[in-house]
Design a protein around this motif. Structure first.
Motif, mmCIF file in Angstrom:
data_model
loop_
_atom_site.group_PDB
_atom_site.id
_atom_site.type_symbol
_atom_site.label_atom_id
_atom_site.label_comp_id
_atom_site.label_asym_id
_atom_site.label_seq_id
_atom_site.Cartn_x
_atom_site.Cartn_y
_atom_site.Cartn_z
ATOM 1 N N UNK A 78 0.772 -1.003 0.081
ATOM 2 C CA UNK A 78 0.184 -0.139 -0.492
ATOM 3 C C UNK A 78 0.529 1.078 -0.305
ATOM 4 N N UNK A 79 0.445 2.153 -0.141
ATOM 5 C CA UNK A 79 0.073 3.677 -0.261
ATOM 6 C C UNK A 79 1.322 3.916 -1.379
ATOM 7 N N UNK A 80 1.617 3.097 -2.221
ATOM 8 C CA UNK A 80 2.482 3.082 -3.446
ATOM 9 C C UNK A 80 2.297 4.599 -4.007
ATOM 10 N N UNK A 81 3.549 5.116 -3.749
ATOM 11 C CA UNK A 81 4.434 6.745 -3.925
ATOM 12 C C UNK A 81 5.065 7.047 -5.443
ATOM 13 N N UNK A 82 5.435 7.717 -6.350
ATOM 14 C CA UNK A 82 6.355 7.568 -7.414
ATOM 15 C C UNK A 82 6.522 9.725 -7.423
ATOM 16 N N UNK A 83 7.304 10.136 -6.804
ATOM 17 C CA UNK A 83 7.460 11.228 -7.141
ATOM 18 C C UNK A 83 6.587 11.812 -8.439
ATOM 19 N N UNK A 84 6.186 13.552 -8.423
ATOM 20 C CA UNK A 84 5.770 13.681 -9.801
ATOM 21 C C UNK A 84 6.582 13.789 -10.689
ATOM 22 N N UNK A 85 8.096 14.396 -10.119
ATOM 23 C CA UNK A 85 9.539 14.488 -11.055
ATOM 24 C C UNK A 85 9.521 13.198 -11.971
ATOM 25 N N UNK A 86 9.648 12.379 -10.988
ATOM 26 C CA UNK A 86 10.419 11.262 -11.307
ATOM 27 C C UNK A 86 9.814 10.243 -12.404
ATOM 28 N N UNK A 87 8.467 10.773 -12.671
ATOM 29 C CA UNK A 87 7.494 9.792 -13.463
ATOM 30 C C UNK A 87 7.934 9.181 -14.681
ATOM 31 N N UNK A 88 7.579 8.422 -15.692
ATOM 32 C CA UNK A 88 8.258 8.400 -16.896
ATOM 33 C C UNK A 88 9.473 8.035 -16.960
ATOM 34 N N UNK A 89 9.809 7.383 -15.803
ATOM 35 C CA UNK A 89 11.233 6.510 -16.392
ATOM 36 C C UNK A 89 11.804 5.515 -15.699
ATOM 37 N N UNK A 90 9.847 4.444 -15.169
ATOM 38 C CA UNK A 90 9.433 2.911 -14.743
ATOM 39 C C UNK A 90 9.870 3.246 -13.775
ATOM 40 N N UNK A 91 10.153 3.852 -12.465
ATOM 41 C CA UNK A 91 10.450 3.768 -11.222
ATOM 42 C C UNK A 91 9.198 3.049 -10.425
ATOM 43 N N UNK A 92 7.805 3.344 -11.165
ATOM 44 C CA UNK A 92 6.357 2.443 -10.419
ATOM 45 C C UNK A 92 6.932 1.031 -11.269
ATOM 46 N N UNK A 93 7.506 0.721 -12.204
ATOM 47 C CA UNK A 93 7.648 -0.941 -12.391
ATOM 48 C C UNK A 93 8.678 -1.719 -11.169
ATOM 49 N N UNK A 94 9.516 -0.374 -11.194
ATOM 50 C CA UNK A 94 10.761 -0.892 -10.297
ATOM 51 C C UNK A 94 10.759 -1.262 -9.270
ATOM 52 N N UNK A 95 9.512 -0.304 -8.260
ATOM 53 C CA UNK A 95 9.029 0.350 -7.105
ATOM 54 C C UNK A 95 7.690 -1.593 -6.927
ATOM 55 N N UNK A 96 6.836 -1.564 -7.817
ATOM 56 C CA UNK A 96 6.719 -2.517 -7.466
ATOM 57 C C UNK A 96 6.657 -3.828 -7.513
#
Length: 151
Positions: A78-96
């Protein structure tokens, strides 16, 4: 992709500085950006592991890993979050990806249930999550329950 530092810690292992950064990213994403209407902190944090992705001294992405029985009978993320300034760099995929790996390391190869923002159904589906509920409102945002069974 940049060279990120990835770590997870149980609540009582967090430094005050790390905790401050966690509150900051959650405030930025959930309160400021998404205008969530519910209180952001809860006492579940005290019993969770906290996954952090750092770019030098900036916490760029975060998730909390919940043991079975804390939110659901299954493990949860839960509380899955990525700073807006870092989006588009596949960090969300790395996080999950890392959230799933660490959850399995901590809790075993067991089902994981999440409360996902409805517009992210396809994103979570790419990681094996399946929709198991109708849409409901949580903090004024449409959500769905999703379940990922062990491989």
């Amino acid at each position: 992709m940049m060279n990120f530092r990835i770590e997870y810690k149980y609540f009582d292992q967090l430094s005050l500085i790390e905790l401050y950064h966690i509150w900051d990213i959650r405030d930025e994403v959930f309160l400021e950006e998404q205008k969530c209407t519910e209180k952001e902190t809860d006492f579940k944090d005290l019993q969770c592991y906290h996954l952090m992705i750092w770019d030098k001294e900036i916490l760029v992405a975060y998730a909390r890993l919940l043991a079975p029985g804390l939110s659901y009978p299954e493990a949860s993320i839960g509380r899955i979050a990525c700073r807006m300034t870092y989006r588009g760099q596949k960090i969300g995929k790395l996080l999950l990806k890392k959230s799933l790996e660490f959850s399995e390391e901590l809790f075993g190869n067991i089902p994981i249930k999440i409360s996902a923002q409805a517009h992210l159904e396809k994103f979570y589906g790419n990681f094996g999550f399946q929709k198991i509920s109708d849409i409901y409102l949580e903090s004024g945002i449409e959500h769905i329950k999703m379940l990922r069974n062990p491989a």
